[in-house]
Structure formats: structure tokens, C-alpha cells
Design a protein around this motif. Structure first.
Motif, short mmCIF file in Angstrom:
data_model
loop_
_atom_site.label_atom_id
_atom_site.label_comp_id
_atom_site.label_asym_id
_atom_site.label_seq_id
_atom_site.Cartn_x
_atom_site.Cartn_y
_atom_site.Cartn_z
N ASP A 536 114.86 -36.72 26.05
CA ASP A 536 114.32 -36.94 24.71
C ASP A 536 113.71 -38.34 24.55
O ASP A 536 113.49 -38.79 23.42
N LYS A 537 113.45 -39.05 25.66
CA LYS A 537 112.87 -40.40 25.58
C LYS A 537 111.67 -40.47 26.52
O LYS A 537 111.78 -40.89 27.67
N PRO A 538 110.50 -40.06 26.04
CA PRO A 538 109.32 -40.04 26.93
C PRO A 538 108.90 -41.43 27.39
O PRO A 538 108.46 -41.60 28.53
N ASP A 539 109.04 -42.46 26.53
CA ASP A 539 108.66 -43.81 26.95
C ASP A 539 109.55 -44.32 28.07
O ASP A 539 109.08 -44.96 29.03
N LEU A 540 110.86 -44.06 27.96
CA LEU A 540 111.78 -44.48 29.01
C LEU A 540 111.50 -43.72 30.32
O LEU A 540 111.55 -44.31 31.41
N PHE A 541 111.22 -42.45 30.19
CA PHE A 541 110.91 -41.65 31.38
C PHE A 541 109.67 -42.19 32.08
O PHE A 541 109.65 -42.37 33.31
N GLU A 542 108.64 -42.48 31.31
CA GLU A 542 107.40 -42.97 31.90
C GLU A 542 107.58 -44.35 32.51
O GLU A 542 107.08 -44.63 33.62
N ALA A 543 108.28 -45.23 31.81
CA ALA A 543 108.51 -46.57 32.33
C ALA A 543 109.33 -46.54 33.62
O ALA A 543 109.06 -47.27 34.58
N SER A 544 110.35 -45.68 33.66
CA SER A 544 111.19 -45.58 34.86
C SER A 544 110.38 -45.04 36.04
O SER A 544 110.52 -45.52 37.17
N LEU A 545 109.52 -44.05 35.79
CA LEU A 545 108.74 -43.45 36.88
C LEU A 545 107.73 -44.44 37.45
O LEU A 545 107.44 -44.42 38.65
N GLU A 546 107.20 -45.33 36.62
CA GLU A 546 106.18 -46.28 37.08
C GLU A 546 106.77 -47.38 37.97
O GLU A 546 106.09 -47.90 38.85
N VAL A 547 108.04 -47.76 37.75
CA VAL A 547 108.60 -48.90 38.49
C VAL A 547 109.58 -48.49 39.56
O VAL A 547 110.03 -49.34 40.34
N VAL A 548 109.92 -47.20 39.63
CA VAL A 548 111.01 -46.81 40.52
C VAL A 548 110.64 -47.04 41.99
O VAL A 548 111.51 -47.39 42.81
N ALA A 549 109.38 -46.86 42.37
CA ALA A 549 109.00 -47.06 43.77
C ALA A 549 109.21 -48.50 44.20
O ALA A 549 109.68 -48.77 45.32
N ASN A 550 108.87 -49.46 43.33
CA ASN A 550 109.08 -50.87 43.66
C ASN A 550 110.57 -51.21 43.72
O ASN A 550 111.01 -51.99 44.58
N LEU A 551 111.35 -50.63 42.81
CA LEU A 551 112.78 -50.92 42.80
C LEU A 551 113.48 -50.37 44.04
O LEU A 551 114.43 -50.98 44.54
N VAL A 552 113.01 -49.21 44.53
CA VAL A 552 113.62 -48.62 45.73
C VAL A 552 113.49 -49.57 46.92
O VAL A 552 114.42 -49.71 47.73
#
Length: 841
Positions: A536-552
Motif C-alpha cells: 500500500d506504499k507505491p512511493d516506498l516500493f519505487e524508491a526501494s526498487l531504484e536503490v536496491v541494486a546499489n545497496l546489494v
């Protein structure tokens, strides 16, 4: 009767006397006198002052006797006497008046045959040069026109005589093969007139002149035959000179047959009498070069009804077994069939045949895309020529075939094939079903190719005279003044629109603006995983998907959450229509596979054969494994610069004399280098630093679990059955993994396993799977060292060689044939390389 007999005796006596003189005498006056006496027997020789030995009454019978019994033999005697002695005693005018006249003013066909045989059988000499000169004069004086014209006077019923046909075949063979014979005999001494293009251009002009003479004589009521002319035209096309023939004749024939029924009948009979073995190349040339199908109807008439060979070509062979990229080719075929009521029944028959082929599942699978596109274009053009009555009569048949074909097209793994089926279905249902009660409508991207494909539904209009001249071969280009005016007018309209524009306000520069989010971007991997699981949080979902590759790539505790992370990434869906969702998800999974290859490959290879995934998810797993293996196999590009390597700029506070001193030293060093003689210099670039293949350690983890269970069948996946697309992608992925594992210790076992898999699936029915097999084989041949291939896998490679040969000879998929040819080249290269190494040992 007595008069005729006495004339024959006089001719025999005179010919014998002249022959003896030529063979024995060296007196130039005697030779010239004898030749002058005999020249009176040539046709069109009306100079009575030269006739001193035969009565005028006997002259016609004497000429007939000379032509039938003595002319050819006398020409051979003349040719045998061509020598340097004659070239010294006879002047140029003497040659022209007394010798050349027997060849150039006699009976042209006999003279041409004698010259051809003599010149090809002679060696380089004056005799050969003289024969070549007479042949070139034959061409320049258009004597071929006389040969063809003489063959038009054939009594009715005699054109099909076996003897006459044999004579015609021999004469035409000599006429067609003269450039080749001359090139083989003369080589570098070949004259320009005997080059193929000038020769056949001149011959085509002679044919056109004969047709003009035939038309004039038919208007006067004469009866003529053009069977020899048709035979000659067919043989010219069979010899590969169709373009030269049509470039010369077609513009005139189109112009003459446009308003003249007599010319149309002449052209129809001419093309109708062309031998069946030569008809295909002529028809192909006409279809390619005729600018409008109406002109083709004027030339061919209704000959398609009378000639079974022509009907087979137009209705079947050129549509189902050939492929021509020009749309004009198909437009000419169907426009010609629809141009007359007598031919229209062939239009519906042809469309039914095309739809049967188009809707056949085997045809969709085993026909190349180019051939299928060609058939689809033919269907659209054919339906565009149907009238309402024909559509109504065949509506049910067309729609049933169309629906059957749609099923096979939508099941095809090739996107272009599916797109093609969709377009054909839309066009046909819209055109056939006038009520619009059951239209088919699909969603696909419209482009230039789509618009061009749909435009084929409308038959081309008749071109204007200027456009016809421009489209016909070898016509001067006509300046399109109308297009220039349209361009100028459109430019004026644009200028006026710009002047009338009142939008003087400049917009704000928003290129650097970033969207404002209501949530903070995650900075830890576990927070990112929670954000990806939020519903139910589209902004959080989008923000997480954009940075997850760098965090990995930087998270120190990623190995602890790697398995859970991969399962989350496999199951997440684009619930909020995120921009670039597929790309971001793929990048995040690849980053994880590069950071923790062993854990990630274990998850992906295990989940690939699990029941709870669809085909799209399994394809994503294969893409991640392939790209991760490629990234791991590349050398690490991270460069850690030392203090020595770093550039330290000169500070302003440093004494300037130091900089000056450095500059002075550089100048001195350059002068020393310029005056120093060096016998050899080493490489100025540092040697490349060897890098470890990081993928070598994990190659087995990627490869063996993936290849182990390919033949397992379950409810959601059957790669050996309907899911052949997944099997093809699996083979491509295995090939990429093999390529990435170059120089790995486990490469030998991987290659053997992959070759076994290739051998099991080598005769798979789907072209996409065969392409994957060929790609995998190519990767094995490129990656595995040649000595290992020859020493340990020689039997498998020999079997693969036979398989590749079978594909090249029997496979209908053009892409598979190309890949097989490349794989065969790689196999031969490895074999030869190892043979060379073995010989050096």
C-alpha cells in the motif's frame, strides 16, 4: 525443265572454276575477276555489267542452285584462303568489294554459321582476325535483323517440323553463345562489339526492328510467323541476359502496345511461343520491370489461360516457392490476373491457395520469415483486387482459413510472425466482412512498415506518361516539378505558421527537477526488502526498487539475506506501474548474482524447475544467470591509483624556477632522443596485467543444476513439449555460461555434458530450439581449447559435423542454416589448427 538443268550445270562449272583459281592462282587480277563473276549469284546483285557468263533468264534458278548446293562450301573455301599472302596482294577496297561481299551481302544465316565455326576452330592468325572482323561487321550492319526476318517467312504448318526446329536450335545456340566463344578464343584480344552487354543490346534492337517490320506487313495482309523470334528471346533470357533484353525492348513495347490491338496481339503471341524451359526468367524480368500491371496485360494478353506453364508460374511457383522483395512484383501478378474477365477466376483460385499455405501450421513453423512475409503481402494485394461479388461468393472459405491460420501465428515464438498474423487478420476481416459485426482488433505498435503493409490493400493507379518513362528501364529521369511546388508550398505554410504564432513566453527550465516523494529513500538492504514487500506504499516500493541494486553491492551482511532477497525479487509484481520496472528488477537480481554467485545460482537453478512459477519468471531466471556469468567473467576494472601515479599539479607557491628547470630537462632529453640511433625498441606500453576469471570458481554451480533436469515434465512446464521457447532460451543460456567459463578447470566436463544434450535434441522440430543448439555448439567450439576437442571429444565432433551438413542441406530455417555454416567453419578451424600443431611436434 531443260533451261533449269542448263542453269545448274553453268553454276557448278563456274563454282568449280573459281574454286580451282582460288586454290592455285597467285594472280590478283585473275582472282578478282573470278570472284566478280561469281558475285552475280548473290541476292540483290542487279549490276548487269558484271554478268558476262549467264543469261538473265537463268539467273533466278542459278541463284537458287548456288544458295542450296554451293554457297556454304564456297564460303569455307574462301575462309581457308584467308592468309598473309592474300593480305599482301589485296587492298582494303579489294577485300570489301570482292571477298567481304560474299559474307555480308549473301545469305546471312549460312554466312554467320560458317564464320562462327571457322573462327572458333582456328588458332591466332590472320584467318582468325579476319573472321572476327567479319563477325563484328555482321553485328554493326545489323545482319541479325535479316536472319530473324528471313525466319518469319515460314508456311503455316511447317513451323513445328523437326528438321526446322533442329536448324533453329543450332542457329540460336550460335547467336547466344557467340560472346562466350569469342571470349574463350580471343581472351584479351576480344573486341568491344563481342562483349556480352553491347552484343545483346544490339541483338535486342534487331529483334525490336523485326517486330516493327512484322507489324507493318501484318497490316498489309501478309502471313508471318514469329516462332523463331520467340525461341531467340527465350534463349537470351535463359542465358542470363533478361535485363539487357528488357532494358532495350520494354519501353518501346509498352508504348506501342498501349493503343494498338495489333501490337498487343503480336506481343501476346511472341511471349506465348517462348519455350517452357525459358519462360520463367522472362516472366520474372517482366514482373520486375513493368511499372504497372495494365501494361503487363497489354503485353501478355490472355496467354495465362492458354499456357499451362505460365499459369503454374504466376499462380503457384512465383508465389509459394520464390521470394522477391519488390512489392511491384506481386502487384503486377494480381493486377494482371484481375485485369480481364477471362482471367479473374484465377484470382480467387490463387487467393485460396495462398490462404491454405498461410494457415498451415507446418508452414508457419518451417517457413522463413521473409517467405511468410512475401505470402502475407500476396494475400493482402489479392484481396484488394476482389470485387464485392467475388468476396461474397468466397467469404466463408476465406474466413475459415484465416481463423485456422491465426491460431498457429499466435502460437509462434517469433514476435515478427505473430505481428504478421495479426495484421493480415485485421485487414482481411475488415475487407471481407462489410457488416462489421465480427471485426478483429489487436493492440500493436504502428510504424512505417505497418503502414506500408496496409497500403498494399489498395491497387496502384495508372502512372502518367512522365512517370511511366521514369519507371521504365533506362529512361532519363524526369524532374518532378509538382513535388518541388508542393515542397515550396509546404515551406511557405510553415513560415506563415511561425509568423502567426503568438507564444512568446519562454518555459521554465525543469530539466534538473526531481520528483518529490513522501518517503525517505532506504539506505539498508533489509529496509529495501521490506519496502519491496509493501502493498500500500507505491512511493516506498519505487524508491526501494531504484536503490536496491546499489545497496546489494555494498551491504556487508548481504550473504545472510541473499536467499530471501532472491525469492522476493522473483515474486514481486509491477503493482503500481513503476517506470522501468522490468529493467530495475533485472538489474537488482544480476547485482545479487554477482555479489553472491554461489548462493544466488543455487536459488535460481533450484527455483527454475519448481512448480510455482510461470514461463515469464523462468525466462527472467535464465537472463539473470546469463548476464551474471558474463559480468563475473570480465576482469575487474577497479584501479587503485598510488601516490606515484596520481597527477600532482604545481602549486602557485612553489618556486617557478623548478618548473623552468623541468622544462629545460625535457628539451635536452628530446634532443638526445632525436640524435640517438636505436636498433630495436621495446614496447612503450606496459604489458597487460593478468586477471583472474572470477566466474571459474562458480561455473559448475551455474551450469550443472541447470542442465540436469531439462527433461522433467510438470503441470506448469514441459520443455520437451509445448514450452519449446523455454528450452531454446535454456540452450542459449548454457552456451553463454560455457563462453564465460573460458579456461576454467571444470570447462571440460561442462563441454562434454552440453555436447550430449545437443546430440539428444539435434533433430528438434522447432527452429528456435535448433538455433539454440547451434549457438551452444558454437560456444563450445570457441571456448574449449582445440587439443581437448580433438583428443577427448573427437567422436562427438564428427557426429556434430554430419548433423551440421544435414541442416545446411535440409533445414528450411534460414537462420539455422547461417548458424550451422558458422559452426562448421569453427569446427574446421579447430581441426586444422590441431593438425598444424601436431605436424610441428
Amino acid at each position: 525443265m531443260a533451261t533449269c538443268h542448263s542453269g545448274k550445270i553453268l553454276v557448278r562449272t563456274e563454282v568449280r572454276d573459281v574454286t580451282n583459281t582460288l586454290n592455285t592462282s597467285t594472280d590478283v587480277a585473275d582472282i578478282k575477276q573470278k570472284l566478280q563473276h561469281l558475285a552475280i549469284l548473290l541476292p540483290n546483285q542487279e549490276d548487269k555489267s558484271r554478268n558476262t557468263w549467264i543469261d538473265e533468264v537463268l539467273l533466278p534458278s542459278a541463284r537458287e542452285e548456288f544458295k542450296n548446293e554451293h554457297y556454304v562450301h564456297f564460303l569455307r573455301v574462301l575462309i581457308n584462303n584467308f592468309s598473309l599472302e592474300w593480305s599482301q596482294i589485296l587492298t582494303k577496297d579489294d577485300w570489301s568489294c570482292y571477298v567481304d561481299v560474299f559474307f555480308l551481302e549473301g545469305w546471312p544465316l549460312d554466312a554467320f554459321v560458317c564464320l562462327c565455326h571457322a573462327f572458333t576452330q582456328s588458332k591466332p592468325s590472320f584467318k582468325q582476325d579476319k573472321c572476327v572482323y567479319l563477325l563484328t561487321e555482321f553485328i554493326n550492319r545489323h545482319k541479325f535483323e535479316d536472319i530473324i526476318w528471313q525466319q518469319c517467312f515460314v508456311p503455316k504448318g511447317h513451323a513445328e517440323d523437326v528438321k526446322r526446329q533442329t536448324e533453329w536450335e543450332g542457329a540460336v545456340t550460335l547467336m547466344i553463345s557467340l560472346p562466350d566463344r569469342a571470349a574463350n578464343t580471343l581472351k584479351k584480344r576480344l573486341r568491344h562489339e563481342l562483349f556480352p552487354h553491347p552484343y545483346f543490346t544490339s541483338l535486342s534492337r534487331d529483334i525490336l526492328c523485326v517486330l516493327t517490320r512484322v507489324q507493318h506487313n501484318l497490316q498489309d495482309g501478309m502471313s508471318l510467323s514469329i516462332a523463331f523470334l520467340s525461341l531467340l528471346i527465350g534463349r537470351i533470357c535463359q542465358n542470363g541476359q533478361t535485363d539487357t533484353l528488357l532494358d532495350t525492348m520494354l519501353p518501346s513495347l509498352v508504348d506501342l502496345s498501349e493503343d494498338s490491338l495489333l501490337w498487343q496481339k503480336i506481343c501476346e503471341q511472341m511471349f506465348l511461343n517462348v519455350p517452357d524451359r525459358c519462360l520463367e526468367k522472362l516472366v520474372i524480368g517482366l514482373l520486375k520491370k513493368t511499372p504497372w500491371y495494365g501494361f503487363l496485360g497489354n503485353l501478355l494478353g490472355d496467354s495465362v489461360i492458354e499456357s499451362n506453364t505460365l499459369q503454374t508460374l504466376l499462380v503457384k511457383k512465383l508465389l509459394l516457392f520464390r521470394n522477391y522483395p519488390e512489392d511491384l512484383f506481386l502487384q503486377n501478378i494480381f493486377g494482371y490476373l484481375a485485369g480481364s474477365e477471362k482471367r479473374r477466376h484465377l484470382l480467387s483460385k490463387t487467393l485460396k491457395t495462398l490462404l491454405e499455405t498461410w494457415s498451415d501450421g507446418s508452414s508457419v513453423k518451417h517457413t522463413s520469415y521473409d517467405q511468410h512475409l512475401y505470402i502475407s503481402k500476396a494475400i493482402v494485394i489479392a484481396i484488394g483486387h476482389h470485387n464485392k461479388m467475388e468476396i461474397t461468393a468466397n467469404k466463408d472459405v476465406y474466413l475459415n482459413l484465416l481463423m485456422d491460420g491465426m491460431k498457429h501465428h499466435l502460437q509462434s515464438p517469433i514476435p515478427n510472425m505473430r505481428h504478421l498474423g495479426i495484421m493480415v487478420a485485421e485487414i482481411l476481416t475488415k475487407h471481407v466482412d462489410d457488416t462489421g459485426s465480427h471485426p478483429l482488433k489487436f493492440e500493436y505498435e504502428d510504424g512505417v512498415d505497418t503502414a506500408a503493409f496496409k497500403s498494399l490493400l489498395h491497387p496502384p493507379k495508372r502512372p502518367s506518361k512522365e512517370e511511366t518513362q521514369r519507371l521504365l528501364p533506362k529512361q532519363p529521369d524526369v524532374i518532378k516539378t509538382s513535388e518541388k511546388k508542393n515542397t515550396e508550398a509546404s515551406s511557405e505554410i510553415k513560415v506563415e505558421e511561425e509568423l502567426d504564432s503568438d507564444d512568446d513566453l519562454e518555459p521554465y527550465d525543469m530539466s534538473c527537477d526531481t520528483p518529490v516523494r513522501s518517503v525517505q529513500t532506504p539506505v539498508y538492504i533489509r529496509d529495501c526488502m521490506k519496502g519491496l514487500m509493501s502493498h500500500d506504499k507505491p512511493d516506498l516500493f519505487e524508491a526501494s526498487l531504484e536503490v536496491v541494486a546499489n545497496l546489494v553491492s555494498i551491504a556487508p551482511d548481504f550473504h545472510e539475506v541473499c536467499v530471501e532477497y532472491m525469492r522476493i525479487m522473483l515474486h514481486i509484481e509491477d503493482r503500481f506501474s513503476t517506470t522501468d520496472f522490468s529493467r530495475l528488477r533485472h538489474s537488482a537480481m544480476v547485482a545479487a548474482a554477482v555479489r553472491a554467485p554461489k548462493l544466488t545460482s543455487g536459488v535460481l537453478t533450484k527455483e527454475f524447475y519448481d512448480r510455482n512459477y510461470n514461463i515469464k519468471q523462468r525466462l527472467d531466471m535464465l537472463e539473470v544467470l546469463a548476464e551474471a556469468s558474463q559480468q563475473l567473467s570480465k576482469p575487474d576494472t577497479g584501479v587503485h591509483k598510488t601516490n606515484v601515479d596520481q597527477h600532482i599539479p604545481v602549486s602557485r607557491n612553489v618556486d617557478k624556477s623548478l618548473a623552468t628547470t623541468e622544462h629545460w630537462k625535457d628539451i635536452v632529453q628530446k634532443r638526445i632522443d632525436s640524435k640517438t640511433r636505436r636498433f630495436a625498441t621495446g614496447s612503450r606500453k606496459p604489458a597487460p596485467e593478468p586477471k583472474e576469471n572470477r566466474f571459474a570458481e562458480y561455473a559448475g554451480c551455474f551450469f550443472f543444476p541447470l542442465i540436469r533436469q531439462y527433461d522433467n515434465s510438470m503441470n506448469t512446464m514441459d520443455m520437451l513439449g509445448d514450452d519449446f521457447l523455454l528450452l531454446g532460451r535454456l540452450l542459449f543460456t548454457l552456451g553463454i555460461i560455457i563462453s564465460s567459463a573460458e579456461n576454467a578447470p571444470v570447462l571440460r566436463q561442462m563441454a562434454k555434458s552440453l555436447l550430449e544434450l545437443i546430440w539428444v535434441l539435434r533433430y528438434h522440430t522447432q527452429p528456435f530450439v535448433r538455433r539454440g543448439l547451434l549457438f551452444a555448439l558454437s560456444m563450445v567450439l570457441l571456448t574449449v581449447p582445440s587439443f581437448i576437442l580433438v583428443d577427448e571429444m573427437q567422436d562427438e565432433l564428427m557426429e556434430c559435423r554430419h548433423w551440421l551438413q544435414d541442416i545446411l542441406c535440409k533445414d528450411t530455417d534460414m537462420e539455422s542454416c547461417k548458424l550451422a555454416a558458422k559452426a562448421g567453419d569453427l569446427l574446421d578451424y579447430n581441426m586444422q589448427k590441431e593438425i598444424v600443431h601436431a605436424s610441428k611436434r
